[in-house]
Design an enzyme around this catalytic site. Structure first.
Site, mmCIF file in Angstrom:
data_model
loop_
_atom_site.group_PDB
_atom_site.id
_atom_site.type_symbol
_atom_site.label_atom_id
_atom_site.label_comp_id
_atom_site.label_asym_id
_atom_site.label_seq_id
_atom_site.Cartn_x
_atom_site.Cartn_y
_atom_site.Cartn_z
ATOM 1 N N SER A 44 3.105 -1.984 10.488
ATOM 2 C CA SER A 44 4.551 -1.966 10.754
ATOM 3 C C SER A 44 5.236 -3.286 10.404
ATOM 4 C CB SER A 44 4.826 -1.588 12.213
ATOM 5 O OG SER A 44 4.343 -0.279 12.478
ATOM 6 N N HIS A 59 -9.650 1.207 4.588
ATOM 7 C CA HIS A 59 -8.397 1.423 5.318
ATOM 8 C C HIS A 59 -8.636 2.427 6.443
ATOM 9 C CE1 HIS A 59 -4.338 2.681 6.275
ATOM 10 N NE2 HIS A 59 -3.944 1.539 5.754
ATOM 11 N N GLU A 109 -7.049 4.865 7.464
ATOM 12 C CA GLU A 109 -6.849 6.283 7.098
ATOM 13 C C GLU A 109 -8.073 6.825 6.355
ATOM 14 O OE1 GLU A 109 -3.066 5.581 5.263
ATOM 15 O OE2 GLU A 109 -2.256 5.129 7.254
ATOM 16 N N GLU A 143 -5.841 -4.899 10.507
ATOM 17 C CA GLU A 143 -4.815 -3.888 10.766
ATOM 18 C C GLU A 143 -5.153 -3.116 12.038
ATOM 19 O OE1 GLU A 143 -2.667 -2.756 6.899
ATOM 20 O OE2 GLU A 143 -4.449 -1.518 6.988
ATOM 21 N N ASN A 149 0.867 -1.180 0.000
ATOM 22 C CA ASN A 149 0.000 0.000 0.000
ATOM 23 C C ASN A 149 0.903 1.229 0.000
ATOM 24 O OD1 ASN A 149 -1.809 2.037 0.505
ATOM 25 N ND2 ASN A 149 -2.391 1.339 2.551
ATOM 26 N N GLY A 205 2.068 2.310 10.837
ATOM 27 C CA GLY A 205 3.015 3.412 10.713
ATOM 28 C C GLY A 205 3.678 3.827 12.017
ATOM 29 N N LYS A 236 0.096 4.212 -0.372
ATOM 30 C CA LYS A 236 -0.594 5.395 0.183
ATOM 31 C C LYS A 236 -0.384 6.610 -0.734
ATOM 32 C CE LYS A 236 -0.299 3.295 4.687
ATOM 33 N NZ LYS A 236 -0.252 3.417 6.132
HETATM 34 P P1 PGA Z 1 2.533 0.372 7.707
HETATM 35 O O1 PGA Z 1 1.094 0.557 7.051
HETATM 36 O O2 PGA Z 1 3.121 -0.889 7.156
HETATM 37 O O3 PGA Z 1 3.301 1.612 7.327
HETATM 38 O O4 PGA Z 1 2.321 0.276 9.194
HETATM 39 C C1 PGA Z 1 0.249 -0.533 6.837
HETATM 40 C C2 PGA Z 1 -1.040 -0.066 6.221
HETATM 41 O O5 PGA Z 1 -1.491 1.037 6.518
HETATM 42 O O6 PGA Z 1 -1.643 -0.791 5.416
#
Ligand code: PGA
Length: 252
Positions: A210, A94, A96, A164, A9, A170, A11
């Site tokens: 992460s 997601h 976000e 998640e 992803n 993140g 983003k």
């Molecule tokens: P990350 O994000 O690996 O940076 O923690 C995962 C995601 O948001 O799908």
């Protein structure tokens, strides 16, 4: 046997040039990997270019979101009709999108079903916030998020679920693999209650939060975790490929 999936992803990162370079670097160092499906999910504007780079590699393409209407006066939105034939996957729900852009369980459900109607495979993201985690409400939250999407619906031809935990995204604070395995088992039980055991056993459930090349094996070793949705680490080609290689090398 569920095929492992590692999905990137990206983003809101990478202009056209950067996306082309990143996809090319992934293609070059990935080579032919056996036993793991790989998907890249770049921003909408990069989809065509990344698709061209990935042609004939077997690496799949996904979008990061989709609206639920086919066409009309929805300024700024991308419809499932536009994505049909362009990519295989679409990430929906997601955290976000839910927390920054106001996606609700209801709109996520509509997006998942609209995507499926256009032969896209939704990667449905679910997960609890830190507050919910600390107050032991994870199961309740996941049940609410899943039920909103699956109730009153026949099984979709294909869907991927990504668990998640919001507090792990993140932050560098990845969740414990054993704990994730238990949660994923609960998610599969919920899927089985709604769609039957056979369907539930065929649905891939990923972990996200992460993930990196150092911790991926711990997740893949767990019998219920079928891969990962990778954010930050997917922006570095070698690191992302190392995640894929570690996945392929891990015994289940
Ligand atoms: P990350 O994000 O690996 O940076 O923690 C995962 C995601 O948001 O799908």
């Amino acid at each position: 046997m569920r095929k492992l999936l590692i999905a990137a992803n990206w983003k809101m990162n990478c202009n056209l040039e950067e996306a082309t370079a990143l996809a090319t670097a992934v293609r070059e160092s990935l080579g032919a990997v056996v036993g793991v499906e790989v998907a890249l999910c770049p921003p909408f504007v990069d989809l065509q270019a990344v698709k061209a780079v990935l042609a004939e590699t077997g690496v799949q393409l996904g979008a990061q979101d989709v609206f639920y209407e086919d066409a009309g006066a929805f300024t700024g939105a991308i419809s499932p009709r536009m994505l049909q034939g362009l990519c295989k996957y679409v990430i929906v729900g997601h955290s976000e999108r839910r927390h920054i852009f106001g996606d609700t369980d209801e709109s996520v459900a509509r997006k998942v079903h609209a995507a499926a109607r256009h032969s896209l495979v939704p990667i449905l993201c679910i997960g609890e916030t830190l507050d919910e985690f600390e107050s032991a409400r994870t199961a309740e939250v996941l049940q609410r998020q899943l039920t909103a999407v699956l109730r009153d619906s026949d099984p979709l031809p294909e869907i991927v679920v990504a668990y998640e935990p919001v507090w792990a995204i993140g932050t560098g604070k990845s969740a414990e693999p054993e704990a994730v395995n238990l949660t994923v088992t609960e998610v599969r039980t919920l899927l089985a209650e709604m769609w039957g055991l056979e369907v539930a056993n065929g649905i891939r459930i990923l972990y996200g939060g992460s993930v990196n090349s150092g911790n991926i094996a711990g997740y893949i070793r767990q019998p219920e975790i079928d891969g990962a949705l990778v954010g930050g680490a997917s922006l570095r080609a070698q690191e992302f490929c190392d995640i894929v290689f570690a996945t392929a090398a891990t015994r289940r």
